[in-house]
Design a protein around this motif. Structure first.
Motif, mmCIF file in Angstrom:
data_model
loop_
_atom_site.group_PDB
_atom_site.id
_atom_site.type_symbol
_atom_site.label_atom_id
_atom_site.label_comp_id
_atom_site.label_asym_id
_atom_site.label_seq_id
_atom_site.Cartn_x
_atom_site.Cartn_y
_atom_site.Cartn_z
ATOM 1 N N VAL A 132 -2.466 -23.885 -7.303
ATOM 2 C CA VAL A 132 -1.027 -23.976 -7.075
ATOM 3 C C VAL A 132 -0.736 -23.718 -5.598
ATOM 4 N N ASP A 133 0.292 -24.359 -5.119
ATOM 5 C CA ASP A 133 0.721 -24.188 -3.731
ATOM 6 C C ASP A 133 2.186 -23.783 -3.746
ATOM 7 N N VAL A 134 2.448 -22.486 -3.632
ATOM 8 C CA VAL A 134 3.820 -21.995 -3.655
ATOM 9 C C VAL A 134 4.038 -21.023 -2.505
ATOM 10 N N ARG A 135 5.268 -20.969 -2.058
ATOM 11 C CA ARG A 135 5.662 -19.920 -1.114
ATOM 12 C C ARG A 135 6.454 -18.878 -1.895
ATOM 13 N N LEU A 136 6.127 -17.622 -1.707
ATOM 14 C CA LEU A 136 6.784 -16.558 -2.456
ATOM 15 C C LEU A 136 7.876 -15.896 -1.624
ATOM 16 N N ILE A 137 9.052 -15.812 -2.226
ATOM 17 C CA ILE A 137 10.144 -14.999 -1.686
ATOM 18 C C ILE A 137 10.505 -14.005 -2.783
ATOM 19 N N ALA A 138 10.484 -12.733 -2.461
ATOM 20 C CA ALA A 138 10.786 -11.689 -3.442
ATOM 21 C C ALA A 138 12.014 -10.910 -2.992
ATOM 22 N N ALA A 139 12.684 -10.304 -3.955
ATOM 23 C CA ALA A 139 13.863 -9.500 -3.634
ATOM 24 C C ALA A 139 13.918 -8.298 -4.553
ATOM 25 N N THR A 140 14.499 -7.230 -4.063
ATOM 26 C CA THR A 140 14.669 -6.031 -4.880
ATOM 27 C C THR A 140 15.725 -5.134 -4.266
ATOM 28 N N HIS A 141 16.360 -4.333 -5.125
ATOM 29 C CA HIS A 141 17.263 -3.289 -4.624
ATOM 30 C C HIS A 141 16.587 -1.927 -4.704
ATOM 31 N N ARG A 142 15.340 -1.917 -5.202
ATOM 32 C CA ARG A 142 14.617 -0.661 -5.382
ATOM 33 C C ARG A 142 13.716 -0.370 -4.181
ATOM 34 N N ASP A 143 13.283 0.883 -4.071
ATOM 35 C CA ASP A 143 12.381 1.322 -3.001
ATOM 36 C C ASP A 143 10.946 1.062 -3.467
ATOM 37 N N LEU A 144 10.362 -0.079 -3.027
ATOM 38 C CA LEU A 144 9.024 -0.433 -3.477
ATOM 39 C C LEU A 144 7.986 0.565 -2.985
ATOM 40 N N GLY A 145 8.197 1.126 -1.811
ATOM 41 C CA GLY A 145 7.271 2.138 -1.300
ATOM 42 C C GLY A 145 7.187 3.327 -2.234
ATOM 43 N N GLN A 146 8.336 3.756 -2.769
ATOM 44 C CA GLN A 146 8.342 4.875 -3.702
ATOM 45 C C GLN A 146 7.700 4.485 -5.029
ATOM 46 N N LEU A 147 7.930 3.217 -5.454
ATOM 47 C CA LEU A 147 7.288 2.750 -6.682
ATOM 48 C C LEU A 147 5.769 2.734 -6.532
ATOM 49 N N VAL A 148 5.290 2.361 -5.349
ATOM 50 C CA VAL A 148 3.843 2.402 -5.090
ATOM 51 C C VAL A 148 3.338 3.832 -5.195
ATOM 52 N N ALA A 149 4.073 4.769 -4.599
ATOM 53 C CA ALA A 149 3.671 6.174 -4.645
ATOM 54 C C ALA A 149 3.670 6.710 -6.074
ATOM 55 N N ASP A 150 4.590 6.172 -6.901
ATOM 56 C CA ASP A 150 4.683 6.613 -8.296
ATOM 57 C C ASP A 150 3.688 5.896 -9.205
ATOM 58 N N GLY A 151 2.939 4.924 -8.661
ATOM 59 C CA GLY A 151 1.984 4.182 -9.465
ATOM 60 C C GLY A 151 2.591 3.084 -10.304
ATOM 61 N N PHE B 79 3.918 0.271 -8.940
ATOM 62 C CA PHE B 79 3.801 -1.003 -8.245
ATOM 63 C C PHE B 79 2.493 -1.006 -7.465
ATOM 64 N N ARG B 80 1.763 -2.113 -7.537
ATOM 65 C CA ARG B 80 0.458 -2.198 -6.878
ATOM 66 C C ARG B 80 0.626 -2.184 -5.359
ATOM 67 N N ASP B 81 -0.168 -1.347 -4.696
ATOM 68 C CA ASP B 81 -0.062 -1.277 -3.239
ATOM 69 C C ASP B 81 -0.557 -2.559 -2.577
ATOM 70 N N ASP B 82 -1.613 -3.208 -3.159
ATOM 71 C CA ASP B 82 -2.117 -4.437 -2.545
ATOM 72 C C ASP B 82 -1.100 -5.569 -2.664
ATOM 73 N N LEU B 83 -0.361 -5.633 -3.767
ATOM 74 C CA LEU B 83 0.686 -6.644 -3.897
ATOM 75 C C LEU B 83 1.843 -6.345 -2.952
ATOM 76 N N TYR B 84 2.173 -5.060 -2.817
ATOM 77 C CA TYR B 84 3.248 -4.671 -1.906
ATOM 78 C C TYR B 84 2.953 -5.127 -0.481
ATOM 79 N N PHE B 85 1.724 -4.923 -0.031
ATOM 80 C CA PHE B 85 1.367 -5.331 1.327
ATOM 81 C C PHE B 85 1.364 -6.852 1.460
ATOM 82 N N ARG B 86 1.052 -7.566 0.372
ATOM 83 C CA ARG B 86 1.040 -9.030 0.396
ATOM 84 C C ARG B 86 2.445 -9.609 0.531
ATOM 85 N N ILE B 87 3.403 -9.029 -0.186
ATOM 86 C CA ILE B 87 4.751 -9.606 -0.177
ATOM 87 C C ILE B 87 5.601 -9.065 0.959
#
Length: 451
Positions: free
Chosen positions: A270-289, A291-299
């Protein structure tokens, strides 16, 4: 009167076509070759060009290169599937074989004129929109919005992943659409997915597809939304709500450019461009386990932060006037305007539901309006100018979004139903209930049953 250029080397056919079209009120010019037509006329000035395929000198196909954007009909005595396909690939609107039926030709010309005018009108509207509103109709002249526009202009032409941050109702999907429309993928699909709206048990099958028999109820093969976005843009709204198993699959899409449907043994490219959005603090979700840290750095390659409506100063009034005009036209109401008192209240109200709340308030006011003036009462806006500040109570700029929510609900829940509260906040009743539970805001006893 529509103008038509005929390029045909046979005098009899050229003259017959000229008479036919003039009898049907077309302005007609003609030439025996592409070279002579170019010398005598501005080819781009015509609504339609009818050109023979085989001409002395340059082929009739050449006219499409010389007059890009002009609707072109190719005709020939040597009709074949191959030449027809070639003509359409080169941009011909239609293809007619000689000898042709007069009604068939007139129908093709009428269609060409109509489609050409629609394309020009569309181009003009887009030009006006780009001039009035710099990015895909998003209105804003404050410093934070100018930074948003600059970031969109820089990142849109790339295939870089983008993370859009902002409170609920600030217009994150509008920014995503602006990025798509200004990218090289603009002709491809844009698939928008609200991750919070799909149950956890179904989200992997919805995003990545499934094979027949992959799970109970999978009675057939189904393409996923990621696959549907092939060649275009995938917009994942509220990506912070994505379950961990789906996050792992999404990471593979970004790293390897491939997906595997649920129940499948073979991956697909597949060939897609990803645009993501959130109102939440993804950094805090990563710290809480959560949200994946590797996905966070990718997006999180490029961030675009949308300001809350209360932080946009005079933009609030400009946006409100734009939304008012759009709404009364959509609802086929007479022209309306805001009173001076309403304008003042618009800038003083904190808008916890952001642009979505503003839009809902304006639509309600337009429906209820009995005159040409929108008052604060119609929009249910409190006049805070003369209200004394209560001891210990913080003013709007000091409050967090959750504090705004809590204060708004506590102030209005005795005089409004849950449905009215949710509408004014620009959220669903379910979201209102969930926020009440999370923030510990009980419903008043007299409204425990909401009619």
């Amino acid at each position: 009167m529509a103008s038509v250029l005929i390029i045909e080397d046979e005098d009899i056919i050229r003259n017959a076509l000229t008479r036919l079209l003039e009898r049907h009120d077309y302005s007609v010019a003609s030439a025996p070759s592409v070279e002579e037509a170019g010398d005598a006329h501005d080819l781009t000035s015509f609504d339609v060009i009818i050109a023979d395929l085989r001409l002395p000198g340059a082929s009739g196909m050449e006219v499409m290169r010389l007059a890009p954007g002009v609707a072109t009909i190719i005709m020939t005595s040597y009709a074949s599937v191959r030449s027809a396909v070639e003509a359409m690939k080169c941009g011909a609107l239609d293809y007619i074989a000689k000898p042709f039926d007069n009604d068939e030709l007139l129908l093709a010309v009428r269609r060409a004129v109509k489609e050409g005018r629609l394309e020009r009108q569309n181009a003009a509207l887009k030009a006006d929109l780009s001039r009035d509103y710099p990015v895909a109709g998003i209105i804003g002249d404050c410093v934070p919005m100018k930074r948003v526009f600059e970031r969109i202009a820089k990142v849109a032409p790339t295939d870089t992943s983008v993370l859009i941050l902002g409170e609920s109702g600030t217009g994150k999907e509008l920014v995503a659409r602006a990025l798509h429309e200004r990218s090289r993928r603009a002709d491809g699909p844009m698939i928008a997915v609200n991750c919070a709206a799909i149950p956890d048990s179904l989200i992997e099958a919805e995003l990545f597809g499934h094979e027949k028999g992959a799970f109970t109820g999978a009675v057939g093969m189904r393409q996923g939304l990621v696959e549907a976005a092939h060649g275009g843009t995938l917009f994942l709204d509220e990506i912070g709500e994505l379950p961990l198993p789906a996050q792992a699959r999404l990471l593979r899409v970004l790293q390897e450019g491939e997906i595997r449907r649920v129940g499948a043994s073979v991956s697909r490219r597949v060939d897609v461009r990803l645009i993501a959005a959130t109102h939440r603090d993804l950094g805090q979700l990563v710290a809480d386990g959560a949200f994946r840290d590797d996905l966070y750095f990718r997006i999180n390659v490029m961030e675009i932060c949308l300001p809350a409506l209360r932080e946009r100063g005079d933009d609030i009034v400009d946006l409100a006037r734009y939304l008012l005009e759009r709404t009364y036209k959509r609802l086929k109401s007479p022209p309306l305007r805001f009173s001076q008192e309403t304008v003042r209240c618009l800038t003083r109200y904190p808008w916890p539901g952001n642009v979505r709340e503003l839009e809902n308030a304006i639509e309600r006011a337009v429906i209820l309006a009995d005159s040409a003036v929108i008052t604060p009462e119609l929009m249910a806006l409190p006049d805070r100018q003369d209200q004394p500040r209560e001891p210990g109570r913080r003013t709007a700029p000091d409050l967090s979004l959750e504090d705004y929510f809590r204060q708004f609900v506590l102030e209005h829940q005795d005089s409004a139903t849950e449905t009215e509260l949710a509408r004014r906040l620009g959220i669903s009743r379910k979201a209102l209930w969930e926020k009440r539970q999370r923030l510990g805001i009980p419903r008043p006893r007299q409204r425990s049953v909401d009619a």
